[in-house]
Design a protein around this motif. Structure first.
Motif, PDB file in Angstrom:
ATOM      1  N   LEU A  42       1.072  -1.396   0.169  1.00  0.00           N
ATOM      2  CA  LEU A  42       0.005  -0.358   0.179  1.00  0.00           C
ATOM      3  C   LEU A  42       0.993   1.407   0.021  1.00  0.00           C
ATOM      4  N   GLU A  43       1.351   1.619  -1.164  1.00  0.00           N
ATOM      5  CA  GLU A  43       1.868   3.151  -1.381  1.00  0.00           C
ATOM      6  C   GLU A  43       1.296   4.136  -0.666  1.00  0.00           C
ATOM      7  N   GLU A  44       0.265   4.263  -1.182  1.00  0.00           N
ATOM      8  CA  GLU A  44      -0.402   5.492   0.093  1.00  0.00           C
ATOM      9  C   GLU A  44       0.339   5.063   2.200  1.00  0.00           C
ATOM     10  N   GLN A  45      -0.707   4.080   2.414  1.00  0.00           N
ATOM     11  CA  GLN A  45      -0.066   3.882   4.077  1.00  0.00           C
ATOM     12  C   GLN A  45       1.609   3.896   4.153  1.00  0.00           C
ATOM     13  N   ARG A  46       2.372   3.808   3.284  1.00  0.00           N
ATOM     14  CA  ARG A  46       3.838   3.413   3.044  1.00  0.00           C
ATOM     15  C   ARG A  46       4.367   5.477   3.329  1.00  0.00           C
ATOM     16  N   LEU A  47       3.600   5.908   2.652  1.00  0.00           N
ATOM     17  CA  LEU A  47       3.968   7.676   2.076  1.00  0.00           C
ATOM     18  C   LEU A  47       3.499   8.013   3.603  1.00  0.00           C
ATOM     19  N   TRP A  48       2.163   7.775   3.988  1.00  0.00           N
ATOM     20  CA  TRP A  48       1.920   8.404   5.230  1.00  0.00           C
ATOM     21  C   TRP A  48       2.489   8.076   6.650  1.00  0.00           C
ATOM     22  N   MET A  49       2.881   6.653   6.552  1.00  0.00           N
ATOM     23  CA  MET A  49       4.224   6.196   7.672  1.00  0.00           C
ATOM     24  C   MET A  49       5.219   7.042   7.180  1.00  0.00           C
ATOM     25  N   TYR A  50       5.742   7.625   6.827  1.00  0.00           N
ATOM     26  CA  TYR A  50       7.309   7.917   6.388  1.00  0.00           C
ATOM     27  C   TYR A  50       6.482   9.851   7.410  1.00  0.00           C
ATOM     28  N   ARG A  51       5.872   9.996   6.558  1.00  0.00           N
ATOM     29  CA  ARG A  51       4.907  11.605   7.027  1.00  0.00           C
ATOM     30  C   ARG A  51       4.861  11.984   8.613  1.00  0.00           C
ATOM     31  N   ASN A  52       4.887  10.484   9.024  1.00  0.00           N
ATOM     32  CA  ASN A  52       4.044  10.442  10.000  1.00  0.00           C
ATOM     33  C   ASN A  52       5.128  10.231  11.310  1.00  0.00           C
ATOM     34  N   ILE A  53       6.745   9.698  10.775  1.00  0.00           N
ATOM     35  CA  ILE A  53       7.393   9.814  11.701  1.00  0.00           C
ATOM     36  C   ILE A  53       7.936  10.728  12.360  1.00  0.00           C
ATOM     37  N   PRO A  54       8.203  11.615  13.924  1.00  0.00           N
ATOM     38  CA  PRO A  54       9.091  12.602  13.982  1.00  0.00           C
ATOM     39  C   PRO A  54      10.204  12.680  13.706  1.00  0.00           C
ATOM     40  N   LYS A  55      10.731  13.917  13.355  1.00  0.00           N
ATOM     41  CA  LYS A  55      11.901  14.257  12.424  1.00  0.00           C
ATOM     42  C   LYS A  55      13.090  13.695  12.709  1.00  0.00           C
ATOM     43  N   ASP A  56      12.975  13.971  14.178  1.00  0.00           N
ATOM     44  CA  ASP A  56      14.191  13.201  15.567  1.00  0.00           C
ATOM     45  C   ASP A  56      14.524  11.839  14.898  1.00  0.00           C
ATOM     46  N   LYS A  57      13.174  11.104  14.876  1.00  0.00           N
ATOM     47  CA  LYS A  57      12.990   9.335  14.731  1.00  0.00           C
ATOM     48  C   LYS A  57      13.843   8.933  13.268  1.00  0.00           C
ATOM     49  N   GLN A  58      13.709  10.495  12.667  1.00  0.00           N
ATOM     50  CA  GLN A  58      14.056  10.048  11.046  1.00  0.00           C
ATOM     51  C   GLN A  58      15.982   9.409  10.594  1.00  0.00           C
ATOM     52  N   PRO A  59      15.950   8.344  10.011  1.00  0.00           N
ATOM     53  CA  PRO A  59      17.279   8.136   9.849  1.00  0.00           C
ATOM     54  C   PRO A  59      18.521   9.445   8.756  1.00  0.00           C
ATOM     55  N   GLU A  60      20.031   9.440   8.934  1.00  0.00           N
ATOM     56  CA  GLU A  60      19.614  11.293   8.039  1.00  0.00           C
ATOM     57  C   GLU A  60      19.964  10.332   6.918  1.00  0.00           C
ATOM     58  N   LYS A  61      20.481   9.042   6.337  1.00  0.00           N
ATOM     59  CA  LYS A  61      19.796   8.890   4.771  1.00  0.00           C
ATOM     60  C   LYS A  61      18.968   7.537   4.486  1.00  0.00           C
ATOM     61  N   GLY A  62      18.537   7.891   3.488  1.00  0.00           N
ATOM     62  CA  GLY A  62      17.407   6.547   2.998  1.00  0.00           C
ATOM     63  C   GLY A  62      16.354   6.382   4.212  1.00  0.00           C
ATOM     64  N   ASN A  63      15.571   6.052   3.927  1.00  0.00           N
ATOM     65  CA  ASN A  63      13.621   6.090   4.497  1.00  0.00           C
ATOM     66  C   ASN A  63      13.870   4.598   6.062  1.00  0.00           C
ATOM     67  N   PRO A  64      13.145   5.420   7.309  1.00  0.00           N
ATOM     68  CA  PRO A  64      13.147   4.708   8.442  1.00  0.00           C
ATOM     69  C   PRO A  64      12.366   3.494   8.017  1.00  0.00           C
ATOM     70  N   LEU A  65      12.674   2.027   8.518  1.00  0.00           N
ATOM     71  CA  LEU A  65      12.807   0.707   8.367  1.00  0.00           C
ATOM     72  C   LEU A  65      11.896   0.375   9.219  1.00  0.00           C
ATOM     73  N   PRO A  66      10.593  -0.493   8.791  1.00  0.00           N
ATOM     74  CA  PRO A  66       9.479  -0.940   9.568  1.00  0.00           C
ATOM     75  C   PRO A  66      10.490  -2.467  10.558  1.00  0.00           C
ATOM     76  N   PRO A  67       9.905  -2.410  10.950  1.00  0.00           N
ATOM     77  CA  PRO A  67       8.206  -1.648  12.173  1.00  0.00           C
ATOM     78  C   PRO A  67       8.459  -0.387  13.041  1.00  0.00           C
ATOM     79  N   GLN A  68       7.477  -0.007  12.234  1.00  0.00           N
ATOM     80  CA  GLN A  68       7.220   1.548  12.410  1.00  0.00           C
ATOM     81  C   GLN A  68       5.519   1.473  13.955  1.00  0.00           C
TER      82      GLN A  68
END
Length: 112
Positions: A42-68
């Motif tokens: 579900l692309e829409e769910q993946r994008l929602w997850m990425y948008r809703n992870i706080p900035k301080d929990k985002q990795p410096e490179k790449g996307n956050p890995l599951p599980p979230q």
């Protein structure tokens, strides 16, 4: 309240698979109601997850890995946060739940 665990069903990472299994297994074993959301389907769910992870929990490179893990729209954390809460016996607070689900406990009779 709905606990949502964002997972990736098709991942080449053994670590990600084990982390997802650990979170889901714990929730099932403790009878905590949750919804598994597969971000690879579900692309829409993946994008929602990425948008809703706080900035301080985002990795410096790449996307956050599951599980979230989320409680409704509130971000709870990733596997490392979950693991720490499990070690500290604070999983219910971590998930934003007020108490453990009621489970009937069998009482053994002491022989007289």
């Amino acid at each position: 309240m709905v606990i949502r665990v964002y997972v990736a069903s098709s991942t080449g990472s053994v670590a990600v698979k084990k982390h997802q299994q650990a979170v889901v297994g714990f929730l099932e074993a403790n009878r905590i109601s949750f919804q598994e959301v597969d971000i690879t389907m579900l692309e829409e769910q993946r994008l929602w997850m990425y948008r809703n992870i706080p900035k301080d929990k985002q990795p410096e490179k790449g996307n956050p890995l599951p599980p979230q893990i989320f409680n409704e729209d509130r971000y709870c954390g990733d596997y490392e946060d979950f693991f720490q809460s499990k070690e500290n016996n604070t999983v219910f607070a971590f998930l934003g739940l007020t108490s453990k689900p009621s489970v009937k406990v069998r009482e053994d009779m002491c022989g007289a």
